[in-house]
Design an enzyme around this catalytic site. Structure first.
Site, PDB file in Angstrom:
ATOM      1  N   SER A 266       0.829  -1.202   0.000  1.00  0.00           N
ATOM      2  CA  SER A 266       0.000   0.000   0.000  1.00  0.00           C
ATOM      3  C   SER A 266       0.870   1.261   0.000  1.00  0.00           C
ATOM      4  O   SER A 266       1.712   1.430  -0.886  1.00  0.00           O
ATOM      5  CB  SER A 266      -0.954  -0.031   1.197  1.00  0.00           C
ATOM      6  N   LEU A 267       0.692   2.136   0.967  1.00  0.00           N
ATOM      7  CA  LEU A 267       1.523   3.338   1.038  1.00  0.00           C
ATOM      8  C   LEU A 267       2.985   2.973   1.221  1.00  0.00           C
ATOM      9  O   LEU A 267       3.877   3.623   0.655  1.00  0.00           O
ATOM     10  CB  LEU A 267       1.055   4.235   2.182  1.00  0.00           C
TER      11      LEU A 267
END
Length: 585
Positions: free
Chosen positions: A291-292
């Site tokens: 994800s991030l």
């Protein structure tokens, strides 16, 4: 190039606080100089924590021993387990990267980009195309092991370990909750310390604000992946900076400044990497994340030319174009998605709206949670599982979690997908971007229409549909004057009821002309000014002269008895005059 070299030399004379702060006296040598094995076991060796918002100068390290017990804090809860071991295979790949990748040199390039608001342009002499050892993304076991490395956030069982300050202590240990604010990196190493895997923690499992670093992740997400700091979009987006100028217009210099602040994840990742290279100066470094954390891993890999494998990463080409990363010769710094030989591989599936860049609708979970995920372009190569076509999945945010990706996607497929670049992607194509000094306010043009009514004088005799006072209206094309001989003393419904005086001057009538027509009758009508207007005409009596009837002259006098609504009720007097008699022929 002499001017650039001089500028770099001058920058090198000043000690950068972030560089000096991340130097560590701990150095771990490579134990075996034999050729690298195809398959190796990796174990967790260190956990690094770098503060962001509350303590941007905080940098701590936790060393893990083989007998250390950990709490594995995953999306499914916490459980106690021993230090995990993962088997990973490697293969050689080509990466186009800087020849001199020392932290101080790269930081100088980034400093120049901050001062000039544009990436440093270097000749081909500063670049090299290296063949480096990287994870084998065609091997399912390797991909699965890297995904499992990104799945858990480990914490020490109380009393079994101690966090060390990488930088001189600032009494952060006494600050409650410091471990919930910042970027966490897990360091895995093989048995010979020849290869290091850096795992960066991504967005917390909770979409809405909650515990851990969820709120900070939202700020970083909206900085990295929105067109203009989550401005100019949906109501629920959380604004993270003030760079919006007007409709679909943004100040890119302002966005770059916000991205490069010390309390942002990219700057924290650079400082973590600085400390890791100080500990393992001779080791080959791989980076991975979810994800991030996957997006930040890709940005770190592009900065230093490292092999990167991500899982369900947010499209990161947009922030890569704003961070001032030095571009290779012949490439466009504003389109990093078109670069070749980046060494980045992004694994994801078609049912994940975050990975696909579609989690930005008005009713999407990302928008309702305050996340502005407007970017859709990845750098490097995409390795996409088509779960929508193969399994009939619906697109949903629930498929983004790494645990579901491991059990329901990677383990379910027999083989890994083929990786390929997507260079024709475009981000924020309906926006206009400009460069401006943040200290100079952006001029805004506002058009205001003002309607003004001006009265020449105070109305003394108001009527039903306006003022009955005598007025004079000047115009540019024609002039019309209405003049009243006297002020109206008795206003009526449709005009003035004051008596009027009409003077009639008698005029000799000419002799009529007789036309031989049957019947030889000619009618002539003479009408004076109407004194008694009616609904469909004038009610004044008219005089009609028919030859040989004598002509009639009507003399009117001022009205003494006006009617109730209109007209005059006075009697009229008619005087007849005989026409002149002519002699017969």
């Amino acid at each position: 190039m002499m001017g650039l070299d001089l500028l770099v030399s001058l920058l090198a004379l000043s000690v950068s606080p972030c560089i000096a702060a991340t130097r560590s006296p701990l150095q771990i040598p490579v134990l075996d100089t034999q050729p690298i094995e195809t398959g190796r076991e990796f174990t967790l060796r260190h956990m690094l924590h770098h503060g962001t918002y509350r303590d941007p100068l905080l940098h701590k390290r936790l060393d893990i021993r083989p007998d250390t017990l950990l709490w594995a804090a995953s999306e499914n809860g916490e459980k106690r387990e021993s230090v995990p071991r993962f088997r990973v295979s490697s293969r050689p790949i080509n990466i186009h990267r800087l020849s001199d990748r020392h932290v101080s040199v790269v930081e100088d390039y980034l400093s120049i980009a901050r001062m000039t608001s544009s990436a440093v342009t270097l000749s081909s002499d500063y670049w090299t195309l290296d063949e480096v050892d990287a994870p084998d993304v065609t091997d399912k076991e390797t991909v699965l092991s890297l995904a499992k490395m990104t799945s858990n956030a480990y914490i020490m069982i109380p009393g079994s370990g101690e966090w060390f300050d990488v930088v001189p202590p600032f009494n952060h240990s006494d600050s409650f909750g410091w471990d919930s604010d910042g970027l966490r990196g897990h360091i895995y190493s093989d048995n010979t310390n020849s290869t290091i895997v850096v795992v960066l923690k991504g967005t917390s499992a909770a979409i809405f604000d909650g515990g851990g670093t969820t709120t900070n992740d939202k700020v970083n997400d909206n900085l990295f992946f929105s067109c203009c700091c989550a401005q100019g979009g949906h109501y629920f987006w959380r604004q993270v900076c003030d760079c919006y100028s007007s409709t679909y217009t943004c100040n890119t210099a302002c966005v770059r400044k916000a991205l490069r602040q010390e309390n942002r994840y990219y700057r924290a990742a650079l400082n973590l990497y600085s400390n890791i290279t100080a500990m393992y100066p001779q080791s080959n470094i791989w980076v991975t994340g979810h994800s991030l954390g996957g997006a930040v891993s890709s940005l770190l890999g592009m900065t230093y030319g490292l092999p990167v494998v991500t899982f369900e990463a947010v499209p990161e080409a947009l922030p890569a174009s704003r961070l001032g990363l030095p571009p290779p010769p012949g490439t466009d710094p504003s389109s990093p998605q078109a670069r070749n030989y980046t060494g980045a591989y992004h694994f994801g599936h078609t049912a994940d709206p975050i990975y696909m860049g579609t989690c930005n609708g008005a009713t999407s979970v990302c928008t309702l949670g305050g996340y502005a995920m407007e970017s859709s372009c990845h750098t490097g190569q995409l390795c996409t599982y088509d779960t929508v076509e193969d399994f009939g999945w619906r697109v949903g945010i629930g498929t983004h979690r790494i645990r579901e990706v491991i059990t329901d996607v990677i383990e379910r497929y027999d083989d890994v997908p083929t990786c390929a670049p997507f260079t024709e992607c475009v981000d924020c194509n309906n926006w206009k971007f400009f460069e401006s000094n943040e200290t100079t306010p952006t001029p805004t043009t506002t058009t205001t229409s003002t309607s003004t009514r001006t009265r020449t004088s105070t109305c003394k005799t108001p009527g039903w549909w306006g003022c009955l006072d005598p007025t004079t209206t000047p115009t540019t094309t024609a002039t019309t004057s209405t003049t009243s001989t006297s002020t109206c003393k008795t206003p009526g419904w449709f005009g003035c009821k004051d008596p009027t005086t009409t003077s009639t001057v008698p005029t000799a009538s000419p002799a009529p002309t007789i036309t031989p027509t049957s019947p030889p009758t000619t009618t002539a009508s003479t009408t004076s000014t109407c004194e008694s207007p009616g609904w469909f005409g004038c009610n004044d009596p008219t005089s009609t002269t028919t030859f040989p009837v004598p002509s009639t002259t009507s003399t009117s006098t001022p009205c003494s008895t006006p009617g109730w609504f209109w007209g005059c009720r006075d009697q009229t007097t008619t005087t007849s005059a005989s026409p002149p008699i002519t002699s017969p022929p």
